[in-house]
Write a protein that holds these residues in place. Structure first.
Motif, mmCIF file in Angstrom:
data_model
loop_
_atom_site.group_PDB
_atom_site.id
_atom_site.type_symbol
_atom_site.label_atom_id
_atom_site.label_comp_id
_atom_site.label_asym_id
_atom_site.label_seq_id
_atom_site.Cartn_x
_atom_site.Cartn_y
_atom_site.Cartn_z
ATOM 1 N N MET A 1 0.859 -1.165 0.000
ATOM 2 C CA MET A 1 0.000 0.000 0.000
ATOM 3 C C MET A 1 0.905 1.228 0.000
ATOM 4 O O MET A 1 1.746 1.379 0.865
ATOM 5 C CB MET A 1 -0.906 -0.045 1.225
ATOM 6 N N LYS A 2 0.710 2.061 -0.945
ATOM 7 C CA LYS A 2 1.507 3.280 -1.066
ATOM 8 C C LYS A 2 0.659 4.489 -0.700
ATOM 9 O O LYS A 2 -0.529 4.390 -0.473
ATOM 10 C CB LYS A 2 2.016 3.446 -2.503
ATOM 11 N N ASN A 3 1.287 5.628 -0.666
ATOM 12 C CA ASN A 3 0.611 6.908 -0.424
ATOM 13 C C ASN A 3 -0.077 7.001 0.931
ATOM 14 O O ASN A 3 -1.118 7.621 1.065
ATOM 15 C CB ASN A 3 -0.395 7.217 -1.540
ATOM 16 N N VAL A 69 0.774 -0.718 9.174
ATOM 17 C CA VAL A 69 2.122 -0.672 9.756
ATOM 18 C C VAL A 69 3.127 -0.670 8.617
ATOM 19 O O VAL A 69 2.803 -1.061 7.492
ATOM 20 C CB VAL A 69 2.388 -1.883 10.683
ATOM 21 N N ARG A 70 4.332 -0.249 8.916
ATOM 22 C CA ARG A 70 5.409 -0.386 7.932
ATOM 23 C C ARG A 70 5.568 -1.856 7.603
ATOM 24 O O ARG A 70 5.397 -2.726 8.461
ATOM 25 C CB ARG A 70 6.736 0.147 8.492
ATOM 26 N N HIS A 71 5.898 -2.155 6.351
ATOM 27 C CA HIS A 71 6.022 -3.543 5.911
ATOM 28 C C HIS A 71 7.013 -4.304 6.801
ATOM 29 O O HIS A 71 8.125 -3.862 7.026
ATOM 30 C CB HIS A 71 6.487 -3.599 4.455
ATOM 31 N N ARG A 72 6.531 -5.443 7.323
ATOM 32 C CA ARG A 72 7.356 -6.333 8.146
ATOM 33 C C ARG A 72 7.019 -7.760 7.768
ATOM 34 O O ARG A 72 5.858 -8.147 7.796
ATOM 35 C CB ARG A 72 7.074 -6.138 9.638
ATOM 36 N N GLU A 73 8.035 -8.542 7.456
ATOM 37 C CA GLU A 73 7.801 -9.934 7.087
ATOM 38 C C GLU A 73 7.556 -10.822 8.295
ATOM 39 O O GLU A 73 7.055 -11.941 8.151
ATOM 40 C CB GLU A 73 8.976 -10.461 6.270
ATOM 41 N N ASP A 74 7.880 -10.337 9.505
ATOM 42 C CA ASP A 74 7.698 -11.173 10.689
ATOM 43 C C ASP A 74 6.299 -11.084 11.279
ATOM 44 O O ASP A 74 6.004 -11.747 12.275
ATOM 45 C CB ASP A 74 8.750 -10.859 11.754
ATOM 46 N N ILE A 75 5.403 -10.329 10.678
ATOM 47 C CA ILE A 75 4.008 -10.310 11.105
ATOM 48 C C ILE A 75 3.272 -11.421 10.359
ATOM 49 O O ILE A 75 3.254 -11.451 9.139
ATOM 50 C CB ILE A 75 3.343 -8.949 10.818
ATOM 51 N N THR A 76 2.679 -12.349 11.130
ATOM 52 C CA THR A 76 1.993 -13.488 10.532
ATOM 53 C C THR A 76 0.559 -13.571 11.051
ATOM 54 O O THR A 76 0.231 -12.995 12.094
ATOM 55 C CB THR A 76 2.727 -14.805 10.849
ATOM 56 N N GLY A 77 -0.263 -14.302 10.348
ATOM 57 C CA GLY A 77 -1.677 -14.416 10.680
ATOM 58 C C GLY A 77 -1.982 -15.153 11.966
ATOM 59 O O GLY A 77 -3.093 -15.084 12.480
ATOM 60 N N ASP A 78 -1.015 -15.896 12.514
ATOM 61 C CA ASP A 78 -1.267 -16.618 13.761
ATOM 62 C C ASP A 78 -0.961 -15.776 15.000
ATOM 63 O O ASP A 78 -1.116 -16.237 16.120
ATOM 64 C CB ASP A 78 -0.479 -17.927 13.801
ATOM 65 N N LYS A 89 -7.641 -10.429 17.043
ATOM 66 C CA LYS A 89 -7.242 -11.579 16.241
ATOM 67 C C LYS A 89 -7.062 -11.108 14.806
ATOM 68 O O LYS A 89 -7.905 -10.390 14.279
ATOM 69 C CB LYS A 89 -8.331 -12.650 16.309
ATOM 70 N N ILE A 90 -5.972 -11.502 14.175
ATOM 71 C CA ILE A 90 -5.714 -11.121 12.784
ATOM 72 C C ILE A 90 -6.546 -11.998 11.860
ATOM 73 O O ILE A 90 -6.469 -13.225 11.920
ATOM 74 C CB ILE A 90 -4.216 -11.241 12.443
ATOM 75 N N ASN A 91 -7.358 -11.363 10.995
ATOM 76 C CA ASN A 91 -8.150 -12.093 10.009
ATOM 77 C C ASN A 91 -7.473 -12.137 8.647
ATOM 78 O O ASN A 91 -7.604 -13.118 7.918
ATOM 79 C CB ASN A 91 -9.533 -11.458 9.847
ATOM 80 N N ASN A 92 -6.758 -11.048 8.305
ATOM 81 C CA ASN A 92 -6.121 -10.984 6.996
ATOM 82 C C ASN A 92 -4.988 -9.961 7.036
ATOM 83 O O ASN A 92 -5.083 -8.958 7.744
ATOM 84 C CB ASN A 92 -7.139 -10.585 5.927
ATOM 85 N N ILE A 93 -3.948 -10.239 6.277
ATOM 86 C CA ILE A 93 -2.844 -9.288 6.124
ATOM 87 C C ILE A 93 -2.653 -9.042 4.637
ATOM 88 O O ILE A 93 -2.414 -9.979 3.876
ATOM 89 C CB ILE A 93 -1.535 -9.810 6.734
ATOM 90 N N ALA A 94 -2.783 -7.785 4.227
ATOM 91 C CA ALA A 94 -2.509 -7.401 2.843
ATOM 92 C C ALA A 94 -1.080 -6.865 2.821
ATOM 93 O O ALA A 94 -0.829 -5.710 3.148
ATOM 94 C CB ALA A 94 -3.494 -6.351 2.366
ATOM 95 N N TYR A 95 -0.134 -7.762 2.487
ATOM 96 C CA TYR A 95 1.274 -7.396 2.469
ATOM 97 C C TYR A 95 1.568 -6.476 1.291
ATOM 98 O O TYR A 95 1.041 -6.669 0.198
ATOM 99 C CB TYR A 95 2.165 -8.630 2.361
ATOM 100 N N GLY A 103 6.740 1.120 1.987
ATOM 101 C CA GLY A 103 5.805 0.003 1.954
ATOM 102 C C GLY A 103 5.041 -0.122 3.259
ATOM 103 O O GLY A 103 5.602 -0.005 4.342
ATOM 104 N N PHE A 104 3.727 -0.346 3.171
ATOM 105 C CA PHE A 104 2.871 -0.516 4.337
ATOM 106 C C PHE A 104 2.028 -1.772 4.159
ATOM 107 O O PHE A 104 1.638 -2.116 3.050
ATOM 108 C CB PHE A 104 1.923 0.680 4.510
ATOM 109 N N ASP A 105 1.752 -2.458 5.264
ATOM 110 C CA ASP A 105 0.865 -3.614 5.274
ATOM 111 C C ASP A 105 -0.443 -3.217 5.945
ATOM 112 O O ASP A 105 -0.441 -2.479 6.928
ATOM 113 C CB ASP A 105 1.489 -4.771 6.060
#
Length: 117
Positions: A1-3, A69-78, A89-95, A103-105
């Motif tokens: 997600m930009k801007n 949040v700023r893009h982070r690969e260590d954020i997971t759905g569990d 509870k995380i339902n979905n992550i749009a990386y 970059g933002f997630d």
């Protein structure tokens, strides 16, 4: 997600898991679960469009909140998220594509319901 304007990142989110704590439930004798944070990061809240709200409602997700949040690969759905004492509870992550530095997630969450007994 930009801007996305980084100045909208006005609070911190804690990411972690529920683990057995030191307190014992007097009714069951089982250890009560507590939130154990792994890391925290600055975040902002994303506003859902009407079409997004309807799409989530079709999936059975009501009262959804979306954080960015700023893009982070260590954020997971569990993982679980804690904000202002409330567990989500995380339902979905749009990386995002992960191209730094802009970059933002987007993380779609629902409030975690505590189960007692």
């Amino acid at each position: 997600m930009k801007n996305i304007n980084p100045s909208r990142m006005t609070f911190k989110l804690e990411f972690g898991q529920m683990v057995s704590g030191g307190t014992v439930n007097p009714n069951t004798g089982a250890r009560m679960k507590v939130f154990k944070p792994s890391f925290s990061t600055f975040a902002g809240q994303w506003s859902l469009r009407m079409s997004d709200t309807l799409s989530l409602a079709g999936l059975g997700i009501t009262d959804a909140v979306v954080f960015f949040v700023r893009h982070r690969e260590d954020i997971t759905g569990d993982m679980l998220i804690k904000k202002d004492g409330i567990i989500y509870k995380i339902n979905n992550i749009a990386y995002d594509d992960g191209l730094p530095p802009d970059g933002f997630d987007l993380i779609t969450c629902t409030r975690e319901v505590s189960k007692h007994g």
